[in-house]
Design a protein around this motif. Structure first.
Motif, PDB file in Angstrom:
ATOM      1  N   SER A  32       0.955  -1.266   0.033  1.00 17.95           N
ATOM      2  CA  SER A  32       0.076  -0.104  -0.039  1.00 17.95           C
ATOM      3  C   SER A  32       0.894   1.270   0.068  1.00 17.95           C
ATOM      4  O   SER A  32       2.139   1.247   0.507  1.00 17.95           O
ATOM      5  CB  SER A  32      -0.956  -0.118   1.092  1.00 17.95           C
ATOM      6  OG  SER A  32      -0.184   0.089   2.148  1.00 17.95           O
ATOM      7  N   TYR A  33       0.272   2.188  -0.348  1.00 14.84           N
ATOM      8  CA  TYR A  33       1.168   3.549  -0.593  1.00 14.84           C
ATOM      9  C   TYR A  33      -0.181   4.633  -0.422  1.00 14.84           C
ATOM     10  O   TYR A  33      -1.147   4.725  -0.344  1.00 14.84           O
ATOM     11  CB  TYR A  33       1.545   3.834  -1.603  1.00 14.84           C
ATOM     12  CG  TYR A  33       0.898   3.914  -2.831  1.00 14.84           C
ATOM     13  CD1 TYR A  33       0.387   4.976  -3.367  1.00 14.84           C
ATOM     14  CD2 TYR A  33       1.032   2.807  -3.873  1.00 14.84           C
ATOM     15  CE1 TYR A  33      -0.305   5.130  -4.556  1.00 14.84           C
ATOM     16  CE2 TYR A  33      -0.158   2.905  -5.017  1.00 14.84           C
ATOM     17  CZ  TYR A  33      -0.475   3.985  -5.321  1.00 14.84           C
ATOM     18  OH  TYR A  33      -1.236   4.181  -6.441  1.00 14.84           O
ATOM     19  N   LYS A  34       0.319   6.062   0.095  1.00 16.37           N
ATOM     20  CA  LYS A  34      -0.528   7.127   0.113  1.00 16.37           C
ATOM     21  C   LYS A  34       0.463   8.149  -0.844  1.00 16.37           C
ATOM     22  O   LYS A  34       1.535   8.312  -0.722  1.00 16.37           O
ATOM     23  CB  LYS A  34      -0.502   7.624   1.779  1.00 16.37           C
ATOM     24  CG  LYS A  34      -1.192   6.625   2.410  1.00 16.37           C
ATOM     25  CD  LYS A  34      -1.522   7.313   3.774  1.00 16.37           C
ATOM     26  CE  LYS A  34      -2.298   6.309   4.729  1.00 16.37           C
ATOM     27  NZ  LYS A  34      -2.386   6.865   6.238  1.00 16.37           N
ATOM     28  N   TYR A  37       4.234   7.601  -0.889  1.00 13.59           N
ATOM     29  CA  TYR A  37       4.846   7.099   0.501  1.00 13.59           C
ATOM     30  C   TYR A  37       4.493   5.760   0.666  1.00 13.59           C
ATOM     31  O   TYR A  37       3.300   5.547   0.904  1.00 13.59           O
ATOM     32  CB  TYR A  37       4.628   7.965   1.596  1.00 13.59           C
ATOM     33  CG  TYR A  37       5.331   9.277   1.570  1.00 13.59           C
ATOM     34  CD1 TYR A  37       6.541   9.413   2.378  1.00 13.59           C
ATOM     35  CD2 TYR A  37       5.015  10.344   0.796  1.00 13.59           C
ATOM     36  CE1 TYR A  37       7.317  10.743   2.327  1.00 13.59           C
ATOM     37  CE2 TYR A  37       5.618  11.658   0.589  1.00 13.59           C
ATOM     38  CZ  TYR A  37       6.702  11.760   1.437  1.00 13.59           C
ATOM     39  OH  TYR A  37       7.343  12.753   1.393  1.00 13.59           O
ATOM     40  N   TYR A  38       5.334   4.661   0.530  1.00  9.43           N
ATOM     41  CA  TYR A  38       4.881   3.436   0.661  1.00  9.43           C
ATOM     42  C   TYR A  38       5.037   2.921   2.115  1.00  9.43           C
ATOM     43  O   TYR A  38       6.074   3.285   2.694  1.00  9.43           O
ATOM     44  CB  TYR A  38       5.790   2.365  -0.109  1.00  9.43           C
ATOM     45  CG  TYR A  38       5.331   2.478  -1.651  1.00  9.43           C
ATOM     46  CD1 TYR A  38       4.579   1.527  -1.978  1.00  9.43           C
ATOM     47  CD2 TYR A  38       5.904   3.298  -2.620  1.00  9.43           C
ATOM     48  CE1 TYR A  38       4.033   1.479  -3.598  1.00  9.43           C
ATOM     49  CE2 TYR A  38       5.414   3.501  -3.830  1.00  9.43           C
ATOM     50  CZ  TYR A  38       4.572   2.519  -4.446  1.00  9.43           C
ATOM     51  OH  TYR A  38       4.291   2.582  -5.609  1.00  9.43           O
ATOM     52  N   TYR A  91       6.305   4.269   6.810  1.00  6.38           N
ATOM     53  CA  TYR A  91       6.162   4.854   5.352  1.00  6.38           C
ATOM     54  C   TYR A  91       7.698   5.261   5.167  1.00  6.38           C
ATOM     55  O   TYR A  91       8.354   6.221   5.701  1.00  6.38           O
ATOM     56  CB  TYR A  91       5.310   6.036   5.605  1.00  6.38           C
ATOM     57  CG  TYR A  91       3.727   5.384   5.476  1.00  6.38           C
ATOM     58  CD1 TYR A  91       3.009   5.213   4.337  1.00  6.38           C
ATOM     59  CD2 TYR A  91       3.381   5.314   6.827  1.00  6.38           C
ATOM     60  CE1 TYR A  91       1.829   4.659   4.446  1.00  6.38           C
ATOM     61  CE2 TYR A  91       2.051   4.851   6.769  1.00  6.38           C
ATOM     62  CZ  TYR A  91       1.088   4.532   5.805  1.00  6.38           C
ATOM     63  OH  TYR A  91       0.037   4.113   5.751  1.00  6.38           O
ATOM     64  N   VAL A  92       8.056   5.508   3.720  1.00  4.73           N
ATOM     65  CA  VAL A  92       8.987   6.014   3.122  1.00  4.73           C
ATOM     66  C   VAL A  92       8.688   6.334   1.697  1.00  4.73           C
ATOM     67  O   VAL A  92       7.962   5.829   0.965  1.00  4.73           O
ATOM     68  CB  VAL A  92      10.122   5.138   2.993  1.00  4.73           C
ATOM     69  CG1 VAL A  92      10.001   3.803   2.024  1.00  4.73           C
ATOM     70  CG2 VAL A  92      11.539   5.770   2.938  1.00  4.73           C
ATOM     71  N   ASN A  93       9.404   7.557   1.159  1.00  5.67           N
ATOM     72  CA  ASN A  93       9.250   8.074   0.075  1.00  5.67           C
ATOM     73  C   ASN A  93       9.884   6.984  -0.990  1.00  5.67           C
ATOM     74  O   ASN A  93      10.932   6.385  -0.755  1.00  5.67           O
ATOM     75  CB  ASN A  93      10.258   9.387   0.058  1.00  5.67           C
ATOM     76  CG  ASN A  93       9.831  10.054  -1.252  1.00  5.67           C
ATOM     77  OD1 ASN A  93       9.707   9.508  -2.369  1.00  5.67           O
ATOM     78  ND2 ASN A  93       9.974  11.536  -1.107  1.00  5.67           N
ATOM     79  N   GLU A  94       9.089   6.994  -2.041  1.00  9.55           N
ATOM     80  CA  GLU A  94       9.435   5.915  -3.017  1.00  9.55           C
ATOM     81  C   GLU A  94      10.764   6.317  -3.774  1.00  9.55           C
ATOM     82  O   GLU A  94      11.325   5.330  -4.364  1.00  9.55           O
ATOM     83  CB  GLU A  94       8.295   5.835  -4.270  1.00  9.55           C
ATOM     84  CG  GLU A  94       8.403   6.756  -5.038  1.00  9.55           C
ATOM     85  CD  GLU A  94       7.483   6.410  -6.193  1.00  9.55           C
ATOM     86  OE1 GLU A  94       6.686   5.520  -6.327  1.00  9.55           O
ATOM     87  OE2 GLU A  94       7.133   7.373  -6.975  1.00  9.55           O
TER      88      GLU A  94
END
Length: 614
Positions: A135-137, A144-145, A156-159
């Motif tokens: 999932s991501y936002k 951000y995954y 969460y981390v920046n792709e």
């Protein structure tokens, strides 16, 4: 010729594309966009990892100036034109409206604002881990995954932390000239990883592979023949990801032809029977772990039967319980799941390397899986089982993660022919159900610093001609130029020991010993000479300190002279040991200096062998 994936996308890539469309058409980014569980490849850039990411409504106190109209009654004398008889001016009172600025405190609602949770660590700490996401936002147009690391949900981390549209392949492949090889080299074996535009691992079957060469070509199924000498440049492409590899088929067609002329040493063994592999322990490790699953005590097994009849002359004791898995719950087999089905182990000083077979491909001659590196200086005997869970504090868990490296999905064969040196790990990737064919054998070298494949060779060993090949299902890499290999000659009822030496990219083979016995058999069939009668070898290693070989079958361990250093007689049976493990099979042997180690599964644990070398 160009190799296509039949115009198909991977399910992960297809779902990611659909999810992207959903995201683009939706105005509510506060909810996660779900995808298939995919493997993410970490890039070289480091980004912050957060425990959470939320889109919240925020009430903010704001001071504002407003202009307010206010009336004032002013008693002001205003002259009247007419004067009184006495000559005095008359006045009257008038009302006057005035305005003033006032500072007024007002409350204004800010509709939505992104809020990051706690800063956990940087993505660089997960560079060599097995990272997954489902999932991501989207924040300010950036994805951000939510990631799982070695099975544990993290944050969460920046792709941009991922390797976006990258292809990483082996730079050089060197194949033996083998006119009798009916299969050739699978070009997919040279792939470390290929990613899409979001850093998700792409199935190897979806990568386009082309071959540029005047002498060689690639088949529609992706294999390069090694029947004639030549060079080629292989190009691997998926979307914007692209990489090349140089492939060479060496010129000497006689390379690897040798003689099996050592006289086997006879043994006085009684007939030893063991149980069939079908009767072994069948418990499998779970994809998750709880406090009830974790083992909190060591196993210790004494030898109950030996050649001399001296019981309790050796014992094996747990030194390390492996993680139950190193992948997220719900991971399928293939590249997504890093299982605990360890088939081979090797120690070099305090480094432990394991081969973790993908059970979904165990019945395939292209059997694959992952290799895992552990820094044993930091290992705790019991706690590492809990790595895929949240039972450890984050800081404790992170300290363990920094001492584990997981390879990309790679060819392993059965995975029991494993060895390592200071800089490299090796696997001779032969399938345990291979027939004794004349095809080439693939030796894969992995850099321990990254756990990525950096070189592939193939070699062949024939006794005089292709009519009498030697396929090695068990081998021990003892240095960067030498491996010792075991061959069971079922026709002659003996075991042969071969030394295979590399000079540059060429290999030479020499038989260095033989034992005139099948050593052990199952009790199910006393007539045929099938594999069921002669159980599979489940571990082979050379102990340099005592110049002996060890061969494992089920719960038996055989000790045989190697004669390489002149300390023992080559091929002579010195002893055997039976350990009552509850029908848990030995899965791999390793030796470093005088020490001897073996592996058991269900649960997966590495044990040290005591007293046996004395």
């Amino acid at each position: 010729m160009r190799r296509f994936a039949l115009g198909m996308m991977t399910s992960a890539a297809l779902m990611a594309g659909l999810a992207s469309q959903v995201q683009a058409s939706s105005k509510d980014y506060s909810k996660s966009t779900k995808t298939d569980l995919v493997t993410k490849i970490m890039g070289n850039k480091s980004y912050q990892v957060y425990s959470s990411l939320k889109l919240e409504e925020v009430t903010k106190k704001v001071k504002t100036k407003t202009k307010e109209k206010k009336k004032y009654t002013v008693k002001k004398k205003v002259a009247v034109k007419k004067k009184s008889k006495k000559g005095k001016t008359k006045y009257k009172t008038v009302k006057q409206v005035k305005y003033k600025w006032v500072t007024k405190t007002a409350y204004k609602n800010v509709k939505k604002k992104w809020k990051f949770g706690k800063k956990l660590t940087s993505s660089a700490d997960f560079r060599y881990a097995h990272v997954q996401s489902k999932s991501y936002k989207v924040k300010d147009g950036k994805r951000y995954y939510y990631i799982y690391v070695n099975g544990r949900p993290v944050g969460y981390v920046n792709e941009k932390a991922f390797a976006l549209s990258k292809a990483n392949v082996v730079s050089q492949v060197s194949l033996v000239n083998n006119p009798s090889d009916s299969v050739g080299f699978n070009a997919e074996d040279a792939i470390n990883y290929v990613t899409d535009q979001h850093g998700s691992l792409v199935d190897n079957d979806s990568v386009e592979i082309s071959c540029k060469s005047a002498e060689l070509n690639i088949s529609d199924t992706g294999y390069v023949s090694s029947r004639k000498a030549g060079t080629a440049v292989l190009t691997f492409k998926y979307g914007k990801a692209k990489a090349t590899s140089k492939l060479t088929v060496r010129g000497d067609a006689k390379e690897g032809i040798s003689s099996a002329d050592v006289t086997p040493v006879k043994t006085d063994l009684p007939e030893i029977e063991t149980w069939s592999a079908n009767d072994g322990a069948r418990l499998s490790s779970s994809s998750t772990i709880t406090s009830k699953d974790a083992v909190s005590s060591s196993h210790k097994y004494w030898a109950t039967k030996t050649m001399s009849g001296n019981a309790k002359s050796a014992d094996i004791e747990t030194i390390f319980y492996h993680p139950a898995v190193l992948s997220a719950p719900g991971s399928s087999n293939l590249e997504a799941k890093v299982s605990s089905a360890v088939q081979g182990i090797d120690f070099y000083d305090n480094d432990l390397v394991t081969s973790n077979l993908d059970l979904g491909r165990a019945d395939n001659w292209e059997a694959r899986g992952h290799m895992v590196y552990y820094n044993m200086r930091k290992v705790k005997k019991y706690n590492w089982q809990l790595i895929p869970s949240k039972m450890l504090s984050f800081n404790t868990w992170l300290s363990y993660i920094k001492n584990i490296k997981v390879s990309p999905y790679m060819k392993l064969g059965h995975g029991q022919s494993v060895g390592s040196t200071k800089k490299y790990a090796y696997v001779l990737a032969n399938w345990n159900r291979s027939i004794n064919w004349s095809n080439s054998q693939e030796l894969i070298r992995v850099k321990k610093s990254t756990m990525e494949i950096d070189k592939i060779w193939t070699f062949k060993v024939w006794n005089g001609s292709a009519k009498y090949p030697r396929i090695f299902l068990n081998a021990d890499v003892i240095d960067d130029n030498t491996l010792l290999a075991l061959f069971h000659n079922a026709y002659k009822h003996c075991y042969e020991y071969w030394k295979i030496s590399r000079s540059g990219d060429s290999f030479k083979a020499k038989e260095v010993g033989a034992t005139g016995s099948d050593l052990i058999r199952t009790g199910s069939d006393r007539i045929s000479n099938s594999d069921e009668v002669h159980p599979e070898v489940q571990g082979f290693v050379w102990n340099s300190a005592y110049d002996v070989y060890y061969i494992a079958f089920n719960d038996y361990l055989f000790k045989i002279g190697a004669g390489l250093d002149g300390k023992t007689d080559a091929g002579k049976l010195l002893n055997y040991y039976k350990f009552d493990t509850g029908r848990r099979e030995f899965e791999g042997l390793s030796s470093y200096g005088p020490e001897l180690y073996l592996n058991l599964n269900h649960p997966t644990e590495t044990l040290k062998v005591n007293h046996i070398t004395k």
